[in-house]
Design an enzyme around this catalytic site. Structure first.
Site, PDB file in Angstrom:
ATOM      1  CE  LYS A  88       1.421   6.703   7.173  1.00 58.28           C
ATOM      2  NZ  LYS A  88       1.485   5.646   8.208  1.00 58.28           N
TER       3      LYS A  88
HETATM    4  P1  NAD Z   1       5.119  -2.777   2.174  1.00 56.38           P
HETATM    5  O1  NAD Z   1       5.347  -1.850   1.049  1.00 56.38           O
HETATM    6  O2  NAD Z   1       6.280  -3.364   2.883  1.00 56.38           O
HETATM    7  O3  NAD Z   1       4.191  -3.998   1.713  1.00 56.38           O
HETATM    8  C1  NAD Z   1       2.962  -3.843   1.076  1.00 56.38           C
HETATM    9  C2  NAD Z   1       2.542  -5.185   0.504  1.00 56.38           C
HETATM   10  O4  NAD Z   1       1.220  -5.070  -0.023  1.00 56.38           O
HETATM   11  C3  NAD Z   1       3.425  -5.672  -0.638  1.00 56.38           C
HETATM   12  O5  NAD Z   1       3.597  -7.076  -0.517  1.00 56.38           O
HETATM   13  C4  NAD Z   1       2.589  -5.362  -1.889  1.00 56.38           C
HETATM   14  O6  NAD Z   1       2.899  -6.219  -2.971  1.00 56.38           O
HETATM   15  C5  NAD Z   1       1.204  -5.635  -1.349  1.00 56.38           C
HETATM   16  N1  NAD Z   1       0.114  -5.037  -2.118  1.00 56.38           N
HETATM   17  C6  NAD Z   1       0.046  -3.800  -2.675  1.00 56.38           C
HETATM   18  N2  NAD Z   1      -1.142  -3.658  -3.301  1.00 56.38           N
HETATM   19  C7  NAD Z   1      -1.817  -4.815  -3.129  1.00 56.38           C
HETATM   20  C8  NAD Z   1      -3.090  -5.275  -3.534  1.00 56.38           C
HETATM   21  N3  NAD Z   1      -3.921  -4.505  -4.241  1.00 56.38           N
HETATM   22  N4  NAD Z   1      -3.464  -6.531  -3.166  1.00 56.38           N
HETATM   23  C9  NAD Z   1      -2.636  -7.313  -2.450  1.00 56.38           C
HETATM   24  N5  NAD Z   1      -1.422  -6.924  -2.035  1.00 56.38           N
HETATM   25  C10 NAD Z   1      -1.025  -5.701  -2.371  1.00 56.38           C
HETATM   26  O7  NAD Z   1       4.190  -1.953   3.209  1.00 56.38           O
HETATM   27  P2  NAD Z   1       3.964  -2.233   4.753  1.00 56.38           P
HETATM   28  O8  NAD Z   1       4.921  -1.398   5.534  1.00 56.38           O
HETATM   29  O9  NAD Z   1       3.864  -3.697   5.002  1.00 56.38           O
HETATM   30  O10 NAD Z   1       2.561  -1.535   4.985  1.00 56.38           O
HETATM   31  C11 NAD Z   1       1.344  -2.201   4.667  1.00 56.38           C
HETATM   32  C12 NAD Z   1       0.212  -1.478   5.375  1.00 56.38           C
HETATM   33  O11 NAD Z   1       0.455  -1.499   6.789  1.00 56.38           O
HETATM   34  C13 NAD Z   1       0.028  -0.009   5.036  1.00 56.38           C
HETATM   35  O12 NAD Z   1      -1.348   0.304   5.125  1.00 56.38           O
HETATM   36  C14 NAD Z   1       0.777   0.705   6.134  1.00 56.38           C
HETATM   37  O13 NAD Z   1       0.294   2.017   6.336  1.00 56.38           O
HETATM   38  C15 NAD Z   1       0.443  -0.185   7.306  1.00 56.38           C
HETATM   39  N6  NAD Z   1       1.367  -0.123   8.435  1.00 56.38           N
HETATM   40  C16 NAD Z   1       2.710  -0.222   8.265  1.00 56.38           C
HETATM   41  C17 NAD Z   1       3.542  -0.171   9.380  1.00 56.38           C
HETATM   42  C18 NAD Z   1       5.042  -0.260   9.248  1.00 56.38           C
HETATM   43  O14 NAD Z   1       5.736   0.024  10.247  1.00 56.38           O
HETATM   44  N7  NAD Z   1       5.581  -0.662   8.131  1.00 56.38           N
HETATM   45  C19 NAD Z   1       3.001  -0.049  10.652  1.00 56.38           C
HETATM   46  C20 NAD Z   1       1.620   0.008  10.794  1.00 56.38           C
HETATM   47  C21 NAD Z   1       0.811  -0.037   9.671  1.00 56.38           C
END
Ligand code: NAD
Length: 418
Positions: free
Chosen positions: A108
């Protein structure tokens, strides 16, 4: 506790690991190896801002274990990113790739920055310089970055281009989550949300719950939460609440997801939306719904709000969205928790497909990607459920048992060099 932060992300990940190591009787030497990260790189680097000034940013890349294959994991651009987070999330990636049985280790990284406060040209310069700094340890056979919070296909394209410029030829397999025009895969963008939806539907049916008509609240409307909202709706579920970093939106009859997607594509916030009741971000978590999908940040459900959670199923879209204490409280109440290292593995599974396609220079159609993803997610879910039943443990403990056993076996059979 003399200097040790018991609530740090790494200490939580290590406690989870220790409990699993105790449960499976892991020997002390393997335990000592696996509870630490293998390699970590911290970089401080200057970036020229559009006004001609320079700012120094800090970034990280951490590799936890590479016994089963090259390191794999996302890059996060977030103001609160820390080295400790990167270590913990790298460890989770090792377990996640093992549960899904894709031949990767865990990594990461990220940069401490607010990407929304940077212009597109500043973001590009930051990404290219950061890539150059971590190029010491990343590459298609060593460590393959992917998108995470605050990063996406464009950032991956700049990373791929920077690594390719250094190599003197195109190296598409050096990152995943790229645009398809440069070797990205069909279905990568939707992978995490699709895998999450698949596991949720499988688990609900197993628990004799009907997904059709089930009320869903989703925290976060990004790459995971936004896609999951649309795919759960396609499964007949009723997404009644979503949130972003500005506020929550609630509409008991179901939200107009197309309108919300358009709002986001135009750079809007949920506070700009008038088609649903605006609620506090925290309130979303405690709504009266059947399924809660935390898909934003770590540690959102804690001992402070766990007793107010009303969902009967929690599908972890984010990594580590529940604290250890909240997890225990919710298990006690019989809430069905679909753990992150299983439930959100769809992203890394399609990343694996992308890497394989790039290496072979042979690309699959979307139907093939989805059916292979379904095969992997179904197999992984069934293995975890089987382990949970045979040892009478939670799905989380079962997933950790499977993962740690696999990684320990690979580490042991390779032996300790020299
Ligand atoms: P992203 O940046 O695309 O989206 C994050 C979302 O969360 C946005 O809509 C943002 O406005 C919202 N957000 C931020 N703070 C917030 C809060 N306090 N309350 C409510 N909403 C809030 O990120 P993502 O890729 O969707 O990742 C989200 C989570 O999923 C992370 O923990 C990431 O590690 C995990 N994840 C991502 C992937 C991937 O491939 N993108 C895969 C597995 C896990």
């Amino acid at each position: 506790m003399s200097g040790i932060n018991e609530r740090s992300a790494l200490s939580i990940a290590q406690r989870q690991f220790d409990a699993t190591a105790d449960a499976i009787g892991l020997d002390d030497s393997l335990r000592a190896v696996l509870r630490e990260v293998k390699r970590e790189l911290v970089v401080h680097f200057p970036v020229e801002m559009d006004d001609g000034s320079f700012r120094v940013f800090t970034g990280f890349r951490v590799q936890h274990n590479i016994a089963r294959g090259p390191a794999k994991g996302g890059l996060r651009y977030h103001p609160a990113m820390t080295l400790d987070d990167a270590r913990a999330l790298a460890m989770y990636m090792t377990w996640k790739t093992a549960v899904a049985d894709v031949p990767f280790g865990g990594a990461k990284g990220g940069v401490v920055c607010d990407p929304k406060a940077l212009t597109i040209t500043e973001l590009e310069r930051l990404t290219r310089r950061f890539t150059t700094e971590i190029s010491l340890i990343v590459g298609p056979d060593r460590d393959i970055p992917a998108p995470d919070l605050g990063t996406g296909p464009q950032v991956m394209a700049w990373i791929m281009d920077t690594l390719s410029m250094h190599a003197g030829f195109s190296v598409p397999a050096s990152v995943t989550g790229k645009p398809q025009s440069i070797g990205g895969s069909e279905g990568r963008f939707t992978g995490p949300g699709r895998g999450l939806t698949m596991v949720t539907v499988l688990a609900m049916r197993d628990a004799a719950m009907d997904p059709s008509g089930a009320r869903v609240a989703i925290q976060g409307f990004g790459k995971v939460g936004g896609v999951c909202a649309e795919l759960m709706t396609a499964e007949g579920m009723n997404v009644v609440a979503v949130s972003d970093s500005s506020c929550g939106l609630y509409r008991p009859e179901g939200l107009d997801l197309t309108a919300l997607r358009h709002l986001k594509e135009e750079g809007g916030h949920f506070t700009d939306y008038g088609g649903a009741e605006q609620i506090d971000r925290e309130q979303l978590l405690t709504l009266d719904v059947d399924v809660l999908v935390p898909a934003a940040l770590e540690a959102q459900v804690t001992e402070r709000n766990a007793d107010r959670i009303r969902a009967t199923v929690i599908a972890e879209g984010a990594n580590a969205p529940l604290t250890t204490e909240a997890d225990a409280m919710l298990n006690e109440r019989g809430v069905l928790i679909l753990p992150d290292i299983l439930a959100n593995a769809g992203g890394v599974v399609v990343s694996y497909f992308e890497w394989v396609q790039d290496i072979q220079a042979y690309f699959w159609g979307s139907g093939e990607v989805t059916s292979r993803l379904r095969e992997v997610m179904t197999r992984s879910y069934q293995q975890v459920r089987g382990e949970a039943q045979s040892h009478d443990v939670t799905l989380r403990n079962a997933a950790f048992r499977i993962a740690v056993t696999k990684v320990a076996e690979a580490t042991k059979v390779r032996g300790i060099y020299p």
